[in-house]
Design an enzyme around this catalytic site. Structure first.
Site, mmCIF file in Angstrom:
data_model
loop_
_atom_site.group_PDB
_atom_site.id
_atom_site.type_symbol
_atom_site.label_atom_id
_atom_site.label_comp_id
_atom_site.label_asym_id
_atom_site.label_seq_id
_atom_site.Cartn_x
_atom_site.Cartn_y
_atom_site.Cartn_z
ATOM 1 C CB THR A 1 -1.009 -0.024 1.380
ATOM 2 O OG1 THR A 1 0.006 0.287 2.496
ATOM 3 C CG2 THR A 1 -1.853 -1.047 1.301
ATOM 4 C CG ASP A 2 -1.453 4.802 -1.216
ATOM 5 O OD1 ASP A 2 -1.908 4.675 -0.083
ATOM 6 O OD2 ASP A 2 -1.721 5.224 -2.285
ATOM 7 C CG HIS A 3 1.262 8.315 3.929
ATOM 8 N ND1 HIS A 3 1.927 8.060 5.143
ATOM 9 C CD2 HIS A 3 0.329 9.178 4.495
ATOM 10 C CE1 HIS A 3 1.730 8.690 6.218
ATOM 11 N NE2 HIS A 3 0.750 9.492 5.681
ATOM 12 C CB VAL B 1 -4.821 3.140 -1.431
ATOM 13 C CG1 VAL B 1 -5.337 2.827 -2.883
ATOM 14 C CG2 VAL B 1 -6.418 3.732 -0.615
#
Length: 140
Positions: A19-21, A24
């Site tokens: 995931t990103d920050h 997601v």
């Protein structure tokens, strides 16, 4: 939306590293999930990539990938990756793949994979046993 007895079914858990920050799934990771699903489909059909390279002198490479992102996958989701063979030729296989979770469709991909000689990386026919196994499941 699980089809655990279908050869083109594979489950993936979303880990933090995917995931990103914001929690997601990073867009490129859908390609990784789809790659794993295609590899596991081959394994379910009785083929392994290393044995195909060693015994048949064949490797597979993605030639084209087109993805449609519908909704985000999030940290800790359990994803169903469905792989179907849309069509095949002696050298190429065209896959349609979907990544789903309990909320529905997340991503759809059309992936073209070409068979290459392991020595020269030039196009070479897909081994007959693999083509036959693929034709069996593409008829489902």
């Amino acid at each position: 939306m699980s089809e655990p007895h279908f050869p083109g079914y594979h489950q993936v858990r979303v880990y933090y590293e995917d995931t990103d920050h914001g929690g997601v799934v990073y867009h490129a990771n859908y390609l990784r999930f789809m790659e794993r699903a295609r590899t596991e489909m081959l394994r379910t059909l009785g083929f392994s990539l290393d044995a195909l390279e060693r015994d048949e002198g064949v490797v597979f490479a993605v030639r084209r990938a087109a993805l449609d992102y519908v909704a985000p996958a999030r940290f800790n989701d359990l994803l169903d990756v469905l792989t179907r063979i849309h069509r095949q030729s002696p050298l190429r296989t065209f896959f349609t793949q979907e990544v789903r979770c309990e909320r529905g469709l997340l991503c759809r991909g059309d992936i073209e994979v070409v068979s290459l000689s392991a020595d020269s990386f030039r196009p070479t026919p897909i081994p007959k046993a693999v083509r036959m196994a693929f034709s069996h499941i593409s008829a489902q």
